[in-house]
Design an enzyme around this catalytic site. Structure first.
Site, PDB file in Angstrom:
ATOM      1  N   LYS A  14       0.762  -1.062   0.155  1.00 11.97           N
ATOM      2  CA  LYS A  14      -0.058   0.088  -0.104  1.00 11.97           C
ATOM      3  C   LYS A  14       0.858   1.316  -0.151  1.00 11.97           C
ATOM      4  O   LYS A  14       1.821   1.171   0.693  1.00 11.97           O
ATOM      5  CB  LYS A  14      -0.914   0.011   1.110  1.00 11.97           C
ATOM      6  CG  LYS A  14      -1.991   1.102   1.320  1.00 11.97           C
ATOM      7  CD  LYS A  14      -2.573   1.038   2.526  1.00 11.97           C
ATOM      8  CE  LYS A  14      -3.892   1.945   2.673  1.00 11.97           C
ATOM      9  NZ  LYS A  14      -4.642   1.932   3.892  1.00 11.97           N
ATOM     10  N   SER A  61      -9.742  -0.548   7.389  1.00 13.31           N
ATOM     11  CA  SER A  61      -9.194   0.023   6.089  1.00 13.31           C
ATOM     12  C   SER A  61      -8.644  -1.375   5.368  1.00 13.31           C
ATOM     13  O   SER A  61      -8.510  -1.391   4.249  1.00 13.31           O
ATOM     14  CB  SER A  61      -8.163   0.993   6.181  1.00 13.31           C
ATOM     15  OG  SER A  61      -8.613   2.346   6.351  1.00 13.31           O
ATOM     16  N   SER A 115      -9.460   1.633   3.237  1.00 11.48           N
ATOM     17  CA  SER A 115      -8.824   2.477   2.370  1.00 11.48           C
ATOM     18  C   SER A 115      -7.599   1.634   1.470  1.00 11.48           C
ATOM     19  O   SER A 115      -7.172   2.233   0.455  1.00 11.48           O
ATOM     20  CB  SER A 115      -8.084   3.540   2.994  1.00 11.48           C
ATOM     21  OG  SER A 115      -7.179   3.009   3.992  1.00 11.48           O
TER      22      SER A 115
END
Length: 247
Positions: free
Chosen positions: A81, A179, A155
């Site tokens: 990420k 997330s 997210s």
């Protein structure tokens, strides 16, 4: 498929390791194929930055072929990420004007590389890891792995979709308030949120420093456990890191 032939759709850790041991595939051949296929993810806005062939093969070249039994993630492809640092690759947290290029990888990323894993790129996210739908990114809304008309969850949207669509064996995300778990559920893969402090967050752009966790996306619970085992460990340079009972 002919018995004994490699299955290019199987990226589970145990399958790849068995395939390497048997000589059916090599880390280089797997990475070459995944590099060719990674461009197909553009329509889903999975990646913020993909490593070049030369960058990926430099990691492959560091692997000692005789170390497969010593390195639990030998030749296993993974994604990161883009709020987690990878040395020499820009970290944006989904905000181009915030971007910086770290000299060192996040502690958890370095542990995985030291265990033999090969990074392929940085994945899309809701900007600054604030959001649960995967659409709040200037790099485009990350599309669900089943239906591009559906949200991917956030997210850690790109990290979830990268695993779900067979671009990598596992990926790293973050989970402060869902997330990691939300996009894992929306894309039908395993999402593991370790307890706070079990994985170092040094080298992670904070959302809420005291609550942030690095999360793991994987194809199976077994794979997630293998990654957790390689990534965990007390980090004295992280004030929120904690020693677990087995450390």
């Amino acid at each position: 498929m002919i018995s004994g032939m490699p299955n290019p759709n199987n990226l589970s850790i145990s399958y790849l390791r068995d395939s390497y041991r048997a000589g059916r595939q090599t880390p280089a051949s797997v990475m070459e194929r995944l590099l060719e296929e990674s461009g197909g993810a553009d329509e889903r806005n999975v990646w913020i930055a993909r490593l070049s062939r030369d960058q990926v093969m430099a990691y492959v070249a560091e692997l000692d072929p005789g170390a497969i039994d010593r390195l639990p993630l030998y030749g296993i492809p993974f994604a990161i990420k883009d709020n987690i640092d990878l040395a020499g690759v820009s970290t944006t947290a989904g905000c181009p004007s915030f971007a910086y290029t770290p000299a060192h990888s996040a502690t958890v990323v370095q542990k995985l590389i030291d265990a033999g894993a090969i990074p392929l790129g940085k994945t899309n996210l809701d900007q600054f890891a604030t959001g649960l739908v995967g659409t709040r990114s200037p790099y485009g809304a990350c599309r669900n792995s089943f239906n591009p008309d559906y949200v991917s969850g956030g997210s850690s949207s790109g990290s979830a979709v990268a695993v779900a669509t067979g671009l990598v064996s596992f990926s790293l995300g973050t989970d402060t308030a869902g997330s990691g778990r939300v996009p894992a559920a929306f894309n039908n893969i395993v999402g593991l949120k370790p307890s706070n402090g079990r994985l170092s967050t040094r080298g992670v752009v904070p959302a809420c420093r005291s609550l942030d966790c690095v999360s793991i996306f994987a194809l199976t619970a077994e794979d997630a456990a293998l990654v957790l085992d390689a990534a965990e460990g007390f980090d004295a340079a992280d004030p929120y890191s904690r020693k677990m009972g087995n450390q």
